[in-house]
Write a protein that holds these residues in place. Sequence first.
Motif, PDB file in Angstrom:
ATOM      1  N   ASP A 293      65.061 -98.761  37.117  1.00  0.00           N
ATOM      2  CA  ASP A 293      65.197 -98.459  35.692  1.00  0.00           C
ATOM      3  C   ASP A 293      65.847 -97.108  35.450  1.00  0.00           C
ATOM      4  O   ASP A 293      65.994 -96.679  34.302  1.00  0.00           O
ATOM      5  N   GLY A 294      66.227 -96.410  36.552  1.00  0.00           N
ATOM      6  CA  GLY A 294      66.884 -95.118  36.417  1.00  0.00           C
ATOM      7  C   GLY A 294      65.932 -93.946  36.329  1.00  0.00           C
ATOM      8  O   GLY A 294      66.384 -92.804  36.155  1.00  0.00           O
ATOM      9  N   LYS A 295      64.624 -94.182  36.492  1.00  0.00           N
ATOM     10  CA  LYS A 295      63.665 -93.089  36.439  1.00  0.00           C
ATOM     11  C   LYS A 295      63.618 -92.379  37.790  1.00  0.00           C
ATOM     12  O   LYS A 295      63.495 -93.006  38.836  1.00  0.00           O
ATOM     13  N   GLN A 296      63.705 -91.036  37.766  1.00  0.00           N
ATOM     14  CA  GLN A 296      63.691 -90.267  39.011  1.00  0.00           C
ATOM     15  C   GLN A 296      62.306 -90.299  39.639  1.00  0.00           C
ATOM     16  O   GLN A 296      61.293 -90.007  38.991  1.00  0.00           O
ATOM     17  N   ILE A 297      62.268 -90.682  40.916  1.00  0.00           N
ATOM     18  CA  ILE A 297      61.005 -90.736  41.673  1.00  0.00           C
ATOM     19  C   ILE A 297      60.887 -89.544  42.602  1.00  0.00           C
ATOM     20  O   ILE A 297      59.833 -88.915  42.691  1.00  0.00           O
ATOM     21  N   LEU A 298      61.979 -89.212  43.300  1.00  0.00           N
ATOM     22  CA  LEU A 298      62.007 -88.060  44.189  1.00  0.00           C
ATOM     23  C   LEU A 298      63.160 -87.168  43.773  1.00  0.00           C
ATOM     24  O   LEU A 298      64.292 -87.647  43.574  1.00  0.00           O
ATOM     25  N   PRO A 299      62.951 -85.874  43.655  1.00  0.00           N
ATOM     26  CA  PRO A 299      64.023 -84.969  43.240  1.00  0.00           C
ATOM     27  C   PRO A 299      65.065 -84.819  44.345  1.00  0.00           C
ATOM     28  O   PRO A 299      64.776 -85.055  45.524  1.00  0.00           O
ATOM     29  N   PRO A 300      66.274 -84.390  44.005  1.00  0.00           N
ATOM     30  CA  PRO A 300      67.344 -84.248  45.010  1.00  0.00           C
ATOM     31  C   PRO A 300      67.177 -82.969  45.830  1.00  0.00           C
ATOM     32  O   PRO A 300      67.943 -81.997  45.667  1.00  0.00           O
ATOM     33  N   VAL A 301      66.206 -82.985  46.752  1.00  0.00           N
ATOM     34  CA  VAL A 301      65.941 -81.817  47.593  1.00  0.00           C
ATOM     35  C   VAL A 301      65.872 -82.202  49.070  1.00  0.00           C
ATOM     36  O   VAL A 301      65.499 -81.374  49.905  1.00  0.00           O
ATOM     37  N   TYR A 302      66.261 -83.451  49.414  1.00  0.00           N
ATOM     38  CA  TYR A 302      66.102 -83.927  50.790  1.00  0.00           C
ATOM     39  C   TYR A 302      67.458 -84.169  51.445  1.00  0.00           C
ATOM     40  O   TYR A 302      68.433 -84.543  50.787  1.00  0.00           O
ATOM     41  N   GLN A 303      67.475 -83.973  52.765  1.00  0.00           N
ATOM     42  CA  GLN A 303      68.695 -84.230  53.509  1.00  0.00           C
ATOM     43  C   GLN A 303      68.894 -85.728  53.729  1.00  0.00           C
ATOM     44  O   GLN A 303      70.018 -86.227  53.662  1.00  0.00           O
ATOM     45  N   GLU A 304      67.809 -86.460  53.989  1.00  0.00           N
ATOM     46  CA  GLU A 304      67.869 -87.903  54.194  1.00  0.00           C
ATOM     47  C   GLU A 304      66.622 -88.543  53.605  1.00  0.00           C
ATOM     48  O   GLU A 304      65.544 -87.936  53.594  1.00  0.00           O
TER      49      GLU A 304
END
Length: 624
Positions: A293-304
Amino acid sequence: MTNRIIIFFFCLCFIPKAFSQYYYYGMYSLDGKVIVPCKYSRLGYVNDEIYLTEENGFYSFLNIKTKTSIKVSTPYRDIFKYSTDDLFIAVREVNKDKEKYDYCLIDMQGNIRSPYYDQITTIPNTDRYIVQKDEDYGIIDSSVHYIVPMGEYSYLSLEDNSIVATDKEQEKYGLLDSNGQWILPPVYDYIKKDMYISLPDNVLLAVLDKRKGLIYSDGSTLVPCLYDRIEHSQHGFHLVRKDNRTENSWGIIDLSNQGKEIIPCEFSRDLDVRWNHIFFKESSGWMGMMNMDGKQILPPVYQEIDSLAPELFRLKTSGWYYDKYGIADTLGNMLLPMQYNEIESRGQAIVIKKDKKYSLFIDGKLSDDYYDNIDTYSCGTYIVENNHKYGLLSQNGDILAPVIYDRIEYRGSCFVALKNALEYQIFDLKGQTDGVLYTSIVSVDYSGGSIIAVKGYRYGIVNVAGNIVMPFQYRMISFRNDLILVCDTLNNEELYYEENSKYHLLKNNKQKYALYSDMGSINDDYYKKAGVYFKKNEIIIEDDLDEYKWQMVTDRGKPISKLLFDEIQEYREGLFILVKDGKKGIIDRRGKVVVPFQYDEIEIYDKFIWVIKRGPDWKPILID
């Protein structure tokens, strides 16, 4: 007739003439009667009675029941059929140097039923054809009546079973039905089936005012023409872009949900749909995750971010000295913090490593037991190591065998454990054991689960449950494919074979067989017969003289056939496809030659045997 024969027919019909002239095709019945002699450069199925043949450049329609043949007088380059009527498309070579061809329709009597065109295309599931001559297009039926007169439309093309047409006034694209009526008015700049973006059946790419969308073959709209780009499918979802001038202008549409834009065009191109989640990257290169649905679950802070299990994700981030790992669920909850050296899915378990120690992550919880190493297998039982001693764990972390063994080996159908360098014990794949100790475990039959073991100085055979299959009374036992060789004394050999999980003595055995041990050959002589194989009441003996030859004998040692073969390729429909002196033939279970050994290829399809023979002008193609 099965689809396999129909497929084989089309394969033959489209063999290039320059290649097919070096092969000849024929057909036998399963009882060895010649149905079609092997003399045709092409042989194709039309229906259960009629086959299309080519000989010396001329085609004929052969009736295999009446043995009559109707020759097509014109030497066509190719004849093929896709329509529902009784007509065929015939191709005539006009100019070989310029590769120019003419197309016409013919019937099964070889009569020409239409004018010659530059191209003829069958409209699927109909008796109608799109025809082209010079720059004019039209549609005809099987009576060669013009449904659409030549030149009424400036362009006609078949795209994914849809008729794409352009009008002459504005050169716009629309869709026609097989009667030549508009089902989608000509309003688009372009319509085509774009194979590069993996569109579903009956879905076409449409362009309007330089914007792309998707339409169904019935003319209805799936995705409006809103996008600058529509790209390849990812598990049923497509990447789309609304503005070529901006990097963060990519989104995702769901064709299964009426083409809904489930992710707005606000992201970079690094969007990936996996495991029913959407992974995205920011310009910094860090990865995050959204639900569908486009809801963010994990923020963009991971390499993989990778999947470990249906509802678990492994997260990776780079540290100063080494990478760190953690585990999150589908809601973004952190089940393990980012402080582990390694997290892997091994078999049915998740193994974690921290400070050179391993443990299991089970049902969302980390086990309190740590080991020097954990080896996992698909059977769900795991070998663990601590201080150079080994044991077994279940997938739930329960101890099946204590960590006291010098070695535990996985043998495909069981585990073999060694204790105190002298005592062997057998565990099944669930870690269960009968506790019996053996002096040695010699060999394990991976397919049948039989185990050659030693008690004292005598050999016997047990199964993985510990039941005795053959008593411990032999000086030597060895597996030889599906046979077992045993000897009570060094000069007394017996040969057993396995059938229905029971072992039977092969009587009246007059052959000699070399037995081998870890010390080398027991017998000094290497006998002529080097190997024996048992299958479906036949034993196939491999003769190791100047070259390998094969003979077929019964389970009593009586030859089925006196012939020696280079290779035994296939057994089907009670028939053996064999190779003798480089040529293929067929014998039945009684040893009768059904198809003589004179063909280069043989295939058994349904009620017939297809045979292929190389022509005299055949030459191999060498590729460096």
